[in-house]
Enzyme design. Sequence first.
Site, PDB file in Angstrom:
ATOM      1  N   GLU A 124       4.219  -1.153  -4.587  1.00 42.08           N
ATOM      2  CA  GLU A 124       3.690  -2.500  -4.421  1.00 42.08           C
ATOM      3  C   GLU A 124       2.335  -2.412  -3.713  1.00 42.08           C
ATOM      4  O   GLU A 124       2.156  -1.601  -2.800  1.00 42.08           O
ATOM      5  CB  GLU A 124       4.658  -3.368  -3.606  1.00 42.08           C
ATOM      6  CG  GLU A 124       5.940  -3.681  -4.362  1.00 42.08           C
ATOM      7  CD  GLU A 124       6.744  -4.834  -3.750  1.00 42.08           C
ATOM      8  OE1 GLU A 124       6.299  -5.434  -2.750  1.00 42.08           O
ATOM      9  OE2 GLU A 124       7.831  -5.119  -4.288  1.00 42.08           O
ATOM     10  N   HIS A 138       0.919  -9.779  -3.187  1.00 40.28           N
ATOM     11  CA  HIS A 138       1.484  -8.454  -3.424  1.00 40.28           C
ATOM     12  C   HIS A 138       1.893  -8.332  -4.881  1.00 40.28           C
ATOM     13  O   HIS A 138       1.971  -9.331  -5.607  1.00 40.28           O
ATOM     14  CB  HIS A 138       2.638  -8.116  -2.470  1.00 40.28           C
ATOM     15  CG  HIS A 138       3.930  -8.821  -2.738  1.00 40.28           C
ATOM     16  ND1 HIS A 138       4.122 -10.148  -2.474  1.00 40.28           N
ATOM     17  CD2 HIS A 138       5.108  -8.370  -3.249  1.00 40.28           C
ATOM     18  CE1 HIS A 138       5.366 -10.482  -2.790  1.00 40.28           C
ATOM     19  NE2 HIS A 138       5.985  -9.420  -3.278  1.00 40.28           N
TER      20      HIS A 138
HETATM   21 ZN    ZN Z   1       7.959  -9.196  -3.711  1.00 44.22          ZN
END
Ligand code: ZN
Length: 130
Positions: free
Chosen positions: A25, A83
């Site tokens: 991420e 994100h």
């Molecule tokens: Zn998330």
Amino acid sequence: MSTPRSIVLGPLKAPMMRLATQGSEVAGILVGRVEGDTAIAYYLHLARNVRESPVEFEAEPWHVVQAHVSAETYGLEVIGVFHTHPVCPPRPSARDVEGMKRWPYIWVIACSSEVEAWTPEAEPRPVEVL
Ligand code: ZN
């Protein structure tokens, strides 16, 4: 402050989806301004994901501080938390909903094919992405 009903990401959308193709991420802070019930993102200030995980993120605190400092420098404000989800869809996870309590901004989540935005609530509601 009420949460804006739409957020203008414009040319930031494509690079956000490209960032979502990384294995972990990717996190960042959106800087811009709010006009009425619309938030306008001027730029994305990336913050290293110290967890280096494909299923969660924790933004490097110093990078978050730098985002606030740069916003102030340009007379702008922090309007969102960004994100990526390496695997679609870009919906808030249970952990994201927890994070929204600590970071009560619009949450913008990108996967490789979509970008969505959410209100920071126990039951997040979609914010229109423009
Ligand atoms: Zn998330």
